[in-house]
Design a protein around this motif. Structure first.
Motif, mmCIF file in Angstrom:
data_model
loop_
_atom_site.group_PDB
_atom_site.id
_atom_site.type_symbol
_atom_site.label_atom_id
_atom_site.label_comp_id
_atom_site.label_asym_id
_atom_site.label_seq_id
_atom_site.Cartn_x
_atom_site.Cartn_y
_atom_site.Cartn_z
ATOM 1 N N PRO A 55 -2.892 0.286 70.997
ATOM 2 C CA PRO A 55 -3.990 -0.270 71.809
ATOM 3 C C PRO A 55 -5.265 0.563 71.757
ATOM 4 O O PRO A 55 -6.360 0.040 72.000
ATOM 5 N N ASN A 56 -5.141 1.863 71.449
ATOM 6 C CA ASN A 56 -6.318 2.734 71.413
ATOM 7 C C ASN A 56 -6.717 3.125 69.984
ATOM 8 O O ASN A 56 -7.447 4.096 69.778
ATOM 9 N N GLY A 57 -6.245 2.345 69.027
ATOM 10 C CA GLY A 57 -6.550 2.688 67.635
ATOM 11 C C GLY A 57 -5.721 3.878 67.189
ATOM 12 O O GLY A 57 -4.563 4.040 67.551
ATOM 13 N N GLY A 58 -6.293 4.722 66.344
ATOM 14 C CA GLY A 58 -5.571 5.897 65.863
ATOM 15 C C GLY A 58 -5.192 5.779 64.399
ATOM 16 O O GLY A 58 -5.594 4.846 63.684
ATOM 17 N N ASN A 59 -4.402 6.755 63.936
ATOM 18 C CA ASN A 59 -4.031 6.808 62.522
ATOM 19 C C ASN A 59 -3.203 5.599 62.091
ATOM 20 O O ASN A 59 -3.357 5.108 60.968
ATOM 21 N N LEU A 60 -2.307 5.146 62.968
ATOM 22 C CA LEU A 60 -1.498 3.977 62.613
ATOM 23 C C LEU A 60 -2.387 2.752 62.393
ATOM 24 O O LEU A 60 -2.152 1.971 61.468
ATOM 25 N N PHE A 61 -3.401 2.614 63.217
ATOM 26 C CA PHE A 61 -4.337 1.502 63.032
ATOM 27 C C PHE A 61 -5.048 1.618 61.684
ATOM 28 O O PHE A 61 -5.184 0.629 60.949
ATOM 29 N N ASP A 62 -5.478 2.827 61.349
ATOM 30 C CA ASP A 62 -6.178 3.028 60.080
ATOM 31 C C ASP A 62 -5.268 2.760 58.887
ATOM 32 O O ASP A 62 -5.707 2.223 57.866
ATOM 33 N N ILE A 63 -4.000 3.142 59.005
ATOM 34 C CA ILE A 63 -3.061 2.977 57.891
ATOM 35 C C ILE A 63 -2.688 1.511 57.679
ATOM 36 O O ILE A 63 -2.618 1.024 56.544
ATOM 37 N N LEU A 64 -2.451 0.794 58.787
ATOM 38 C CA LEU A 64 -1.923 -0.565 58.692
ATOM 39 C C LEU A 64 -3.003 -1.645 58.742
ATOM 40 O O LEU A 64 -2.701 -2.819 58.489
ATOM 41 N N GLN A 65 -4.227 -1.279 59.025
ATOM 42 C CA GLN A 65 -5.282 -2.271 59.206
ATOM 43 C C GLN A 65 -5.402 -3.207 57.998
ATOM 44 O O GLN A 65 -5.533 -2.771 56.856
ATOM 45 N N GLY A 66 -5.342 -4.516 58.300
ATOM 46 C CA GLY A 66 -5.553 -5.529 57.276
ATOM 47 C C GLY A 66 -4.389 -5.771 56.338
ATOM 48 O O GLY A 66 -4.499 -6.595 55.422
ATOM 49 N N LYS A 67 -3.264 -5.117 56.539
ATOM 50 C CA LYS A 67 -2.140 -5.260 55.605
ATOM 51 C C LYS A 67 -1.268 -6.465 55.968
ATOM 52 O O LYS A 67 -1.077 -6.803 57.132
ATOM 53 N N GLU A 68 -0.758 -7.102 54.940
ATOM 54 C CA GLU A 68 0.203 -8.192 55.108
ATOM 55 C C GLU A 68 1.007 -8.321 53.826
ATOM 56 O O GLU A 68 0.436 -8.428 52.742
ATOM 57 N N TRP A 69 2.335 -8.286 53.933
ATOM 58 C CA TRP A 69 3.180 -8.429 52.751
ATOM 59 C C TRP A 69 4.528 -9.031 53.152
ATOM 60 O O TRP A 69 4.923 -9.019 54.312
ATOM 61 N N THR A 70 5.196 -9.562 52.165
ATOM 62 C CA THR A 70 6.523 -10.163 52.345
ATOM 63 C C THR A 70 7.444 -9.680 51.243
ATOM 64 O O THR A 70 7.055 -9.633 50.064
ATOM 65 N N ILE A 71 8.644 -9.296 51.639
ATOM 66 C CA ILE A 71 9.693 -8.935 50.680
ATOM 67 C C ILE A 71 10.875 -9.854 50.928
ATOM 68 O O ILE A 71 11.396 -9.918 52.049
ATOM 69 N N SER A 72 11.300 -10.562 49.911
ATOM 70 C CA SER A 72 12.411 -11.493 50.066
ATOM 71 C C SER A 72 13.225 -11.527 48.780
ATOM 72 O O SER A 72 12.756 -11.124 47.707
ATOM 73 N N GLY A 73 14.438 -12.030 48.916
ATOM 74 C CA GLY A 73 15.302 -12.127 47.744
ATOM 75 C C GLY A 73 16.649 -12.718 48.097
ATOM 76 O O GLY A 73 16.982 -12.900 49.277
ATOM 77 N N THR A 74 17.418 -13.038 47.086
ATOM 78 C CA THR A 74 18.777 -13.567 47.253
ATOM 79 C C THR A 74 19.698 -12.866 46.268
ATOM 80 O O THR A 74 19.264 -12.350 45.226
ATOM 81 N N ALA A 75 20.972 -12.872 46.601
ATOM 82 C CA ALA A 75 21.969 -12.261 45.719
ATOM 83 C C ALA A 75 23.332 -12.856 46.037
ATOM 84 O O ALA A 75 23.591 -13.285 47.164
ATOM 85 N N ASP A 76 24.225 -12.875 45.035
ATOM 86 C CA ASP A 76 25.574 -13.390 45.240
ATOM 87 C C ASP A 76 26.579 -12.259 45.122
ATOM 88 O O ASP A 76 26.214 -11.081 45.038
ATOM 89 N N SER A 77 27.855 -12.619 45.094
ATOM 90 C CA SER A 77 28.912 -11.610 45.137
ATOM 91 C C SER A 77 29.016 -10.786 43.855
ATOM 92 O O SER A 77 29.770 -9.812 43.815
ATOM 93 N N SER A 78 28.275 -11.137 42.822
ATOM 94 C CA SER A 78 28.259 -10.308 41.616
ATOM 95 C C SER A 78 27.347 -9.091 41.772
ATOM 96 O O SER A 78 27.404 -8.164 40.966
ATOM 97 N N ASN A 79 26.511 -9.087 42.814
ATOM 98 C CA ASN A 79 25.592 -7.976 43.064
ATOM 99 C C ASN A 79 26.343 -6.832 43.738
ATOM 100 O O ASN A 79 27.073 -7.049 44.707
#
Length: 458
Positions: A55-79
């Motif tokens: 809420p008061n800004g800080g380093n976390l705000f500077d690091i994460l500002q404007g970021k957006e990403w997605t990680i996804s995937g699938t796997a079966d029993s051979s993995n």
């Protein structure tokens, strides 16, 4: 205190007691067990959301500002990662006392980070779908004992699939946002971010006797397609147990929130929100719950026992439903009976003003008025008649009255003597009845209205 109030307080107390020990995790189970087959499908969905607030800004705000990403995937029993997860889940099933096994498993995962001005959210979701085997304990051809103690599919070990760790939420930050991880790791945030995602303990801890139970005798026609076994299950009913609703049986189901405060260059807050558990468990046939060596089981038969009629967990017989309907019908009949009796006792006849409370007055005799021998009526003791007199009398009073006509002495004496005679007899004077004096100045009547008339003519 009324009985209804006492019952309300008692019910509220049961809800509070039932909810005091409840927990809500983040797993949704869907399984369809056919005791006539060696294997049956199941699906489990694990999800939670983590908020990193600055809420008061800080380093976390500077690091994460404007970021957006997605990680996804699938796997079966051979993995290899899926094989490791399957081994961990089977080990947990053994520790829970169940003899069932997962023979095949598919995994889908999706993690999404989105930064905002005051916080960053990370959505975690892992879905496993597989095949369950060895769940039939015995089968004598008429009844099968089905193991249901396998449903707490959980592991607290890190599970890595294709380089992505899917079970410990903080690890995704370690791998994708190392600078943010460096601020949060080793702080109070660990109490929130180290809680494993693949956790269905509460689904196992909630006894099946608390789940909502229904059986569908028409399931052979309605639900056969969902099992893909329309010919194999001919003649069977479908039993279902569901959990996740707020009730006296299960308690109040709400989202569970974990929070932690991190003191660094600024004060940050880490909060995780997990939806309540849900479960849908189906068996082909009629299932009766029981316990075997501390493990919950269901005795499954092709049809329900003779004379059995239940709609929900707790042996709620159908005759109670009919009894409640009968009580409602009796209450309705009693209501109409009382209403009809009240109508019969209702008074009929004169409902207005009592005639004995009315007094007569002479109607207007002025020009334009209409006078009859019936006169007018007014309540005794009510307001002065002059306030409600005819408008024609008001007009005539403003005009000069014509000089009185002299009548023969014999008629005057008769009129005066007539009133006097009425007074001597003790009867009510005719002038009093008419509301005005009918006599001349020689009237000897004792009526007040006649006396006023004589004075005005003297």
């Amino acid at each position: 205190m009324s009985r209804a109030l006492v019952l309300t307080i008692l019910l509220a107390g049961l809800v509070v007691v039932g909810t005091s020990g409840s927990t809500a995790w983040a797993a949704q189970l869907d399984a369809r067990i056919n005791p006539n087959n060696e294997s049956s499908p199941f699906k489990m969905n694990y999800q939670k959301t983590v908020f990193i607030e600055y809420p008061n800004g800080g380093n976390l705000f500077d690091i994460l500002q404007g970021k957006e990403w997605t990680i996804s995937g699938t796997a079966d029993s051979s993995n290899p990662g899926v094989q490791e997860l399957m081994a961990e889940l089977n080990q947990g099933i053994i520790e829970d006392g169940s003899h069932a096994r997962i023979s095949d498993l598919n995994v889908a995962y999706d993690f999404h980070l989105k930064a905002r001005n005051i916080n960053t959210s990370v959505d975690y979701r892992v879905i496993i779908e597989g095949t369950l085997t060895d769940y039939v304990i015995t089968d004598d051809g008429q009844r099968s004992l089905v193991d249901l103690g396998w449903r707490g599919l959980s592991t607290d070990k890190p599970i890595t699939i294709d380089g992505v760790e899917i079970n410990i939420p903080i690890n995704i930050l370690r791998d994708q946002e190392p600078e943010a991880y460096a601020i949060l790791a080793g702080t109070e945030a660990d109490t929130v971010l180290d809680k494993h995602l693949i956790n269905a303990d509460f689904i196992l801890e909630q006894p099946l006797t608390n789940w909502h139970f229904l059986f569908d005798p028409t399931g052979i026609n309605v639900d056969a397609g969902t099992f893909g076994l329309s010919e194999d299950i001919a003649g069977f009913v479908v039993s279902s147990w569901t959990m996740g609703e707020s009730s006296i049986r299960e308690g109040r189901q709400v989202e569970r929130v974990f929070e932690a405060q991190v003191s660094s260059d600024q004060t940050y807050f880490v909060r995780s929100v997990q939806s309540s558990d849900q479960g849908n468990l189906y068996t082909i046939g009629f299932g009766s719950l029981d316990m075997l060596d501390g493990v919950e089981i269901a005795g499954v038969t092709a049809t329900p026992p003779e004379g059995y009629a239940t709609t929900s967990t707790g042996d709620f017989p159908i005759f109670i439903v009919y009894g409640m309907a009968g009580m409602a019908a009796i209450a309705g009949i009693a209501f109409f009976f009382v209403s009809n009796r009240a109508l019969k006792n209702e008074k009929v006849g004169q409902q207005g003003i009592d005639p004995s409370n009315l007094v007569g007055y002479q109607t207007s005799s002025s020009s334009g008025g209409y006078q009859t021998n019936r006169g007018e009526a007014q309540l005794r003791g009510d307001s002065d008649y002059q306030q409600t007199r005819s408008v024609y009398e008001g007009e005539s009073s403003s005009q000069q009255a014509p000089p009185p006509q002299q009548e023969p002495a014999s008629n005057q004496e008769e009129a005066a003597c007539g009133c006097a005679a009425s007074a001597e007899m003790g009867s009510e004077c005719d002038c009093e009845m008419q509301g005005s004096c009918l006599c001349d100045a020689t009237c000897k009547c004792n009526a007040d209205i006649c006396k006023e008339q004589v004075r005005s003519m003297s």
